[in-house]
Design a protein around this motif. Structure first.
Motif, short mmCIF file in Angstrom:
data_model
loop_
_atom_site.label_atom_id
_atom_site.label_comp_id
_atom_site.label_asym_id
_atom_site.label_seq_id
_atom_site.Cartn_x
_atom_site.Cartn_y
_atom_site.Cartn_z
N SER A 3 8.33 60.45 -47.82
CA SER A 3 9.36 61.06 -48.69
C SER A 3 9.35 62.48 -48.61
N ARG A 4 10.59 63.04 -48.54
CA ARG A 4 10.91 64.62 -48.82
C ARG A 4 11.27 64.72 -49.98
N MET A 153 4.23 62.34 -49.96
CA MET A 153 5.29 63.26 -49.02
C MET A 153 4.42 63.97 -48.02
N VAL A 196 13.32 62.34 -54.52
CA VAL A 196 12.99 62.20 -53.08
C VAL A 196 13.74 61.38 -52.01
N ALA A 197 13.49 61.52 -50.93
CA ALA A 197 14.43 60.76 -49.99
C ALA A 197 13.41 60.44 -48.65
N PRO A 198 13.79 59.41 -48.20
CA PRO A 198 13.16 59.18 -46.73
C PRO A 198 13.68 60.10 -45.85
N GLN A 204 14.91 53.13 -46.42
CA GLN A 204 14.60 53.38 -48.01
C GLN A 204 13.80 52.27 -48.40
N GLU A 207 10.31 52.60 -47.59
CA GLU A 207 9.87 53.63 -48.32
C GLU A 207 9.35 53.35 -49.69
N TRP A 229 20.31 54.68 -55.35
CA TRP A 229 18.88 55.21 -55.39
C TRP A 229 17.98 54.10 -56.21
N VAL A 242 14.20 57.51 -55.79
CA VAL A 242 14.15 57.46 -54.17
C VAL A 242 15.43 57.36 -53.60
#
Length: 246
Positions: A3-4, A153, A196-198, A204, A207, A229, A242
């Motif tokens: 994840s970012r 992350m 956070v996001a992939p 998704q 993740e 989300w 997420v």
């Protein structure tokens, strides 16, 4: 797969007003994502970028429940800069805050809706972070929290002690993500959380499943079912979202 870190998200009574405060405080711009949502980000940043974790402000019906598990630390470059920044923030509507900090070299403040943040004295470790030095999460076990988020992350662990742990993007840019040991059990819903996001080519759902395997659990913060989300909680119960891959 990882994840970012995309945003720190604030609940608010008035997202536009609080968004304007943070935009002026950080010297960033404002973009609106829709009714009730204001995004604050530096000019020239397109999409998730670890050099500048953005601020999302979201209007919710009842944001008065306050638990300061997550807060922002602002960086300064000199004692004069710290004093000037504190004075400017007060002009923008921030107020001094007492959270039991005692006699410390940093200044604790609250934004116009009561969210606590700190204006730090100059520290060499934060000389290249930009205006946000760190996103700070209060917790019972900094080491365990740092291990979870390091696995979640693609960030690097820089320091871990019994009282404190610090991560930063593997690119060595932007603010730190820090975990600070705090006594007492947290029971209220926090006014702030992490988003956070992939990565764009990742899925998704996959993740979310990976984060669950690391110790995250499903969380219900009133988001309903028809949202893009997924709400999870880290091993100490701090909710995070997420987002879809971007």
């Amino acid at each position: 797969m990882a994840s970012r870190l995309v945003n720190v998200n604030f609940k608010a009574r008035d997202d536009a007003a609080l968004g304007r405060f943070w935009a002026q405080a950080l010297g960033w711009g404002i973009s609106g994502e829709g009714p009730g949502v204001t995004n604050v980000e530096p000019d020239g940043v397109a999409g998730p970028d670890p050099s500048a974790i953005c601020v999302d402000v979201v209007t919710v019906p009842a944001p008065e429940t306050v638990d300061y598990r997550v807060h922002i630390d602002l960086a300064t470059t000199s004692a004069a800069h710290q004093a000037e920044l504190v004075a400017r923030l007060e002009e923008l509507g921030a107020t001094p805050a007492d959270v039991g900090q005692g006699d410390v070299p940093w200044t604790v403040m609250a934004d116009p809706e009561g969210n606590v943040f700190c204006v730090l004295e100059p520290r060499e470790v934060y000389r290249d972070t930009g205006p946000v030095a760190a996103l700070v999460v209060h917790c019972a076990d900094p080491g365990a929290m740092a291990r979870f988020w390091e696995a979640a992350m693609d960030w690097t662990l820089h320091e871990v002690t019994d009282e404190h742990a610090r991560l930063r993007s593997s690119r060595g840019v932007g603010p730190y993500l820090e975990f600070l040991r705090t006594s007492g059990t947290k029971t209220a819903v926090s006014r702030a959380h992490l988003d956070v996001a992939p990565y764009p080519d990742d899925d998704q759902a996959a993740e979310v499943a990976r984060l669950r395997s690391l110790g995250a659990t499903d969380a219900d913060v009133g988001q309903g079912e028809d949202v893009p989300w997924k709400c999870l909680a880290d091993p100490e119960g701090n909710a995070f979202c997420v987002l879809s891959a971007r």
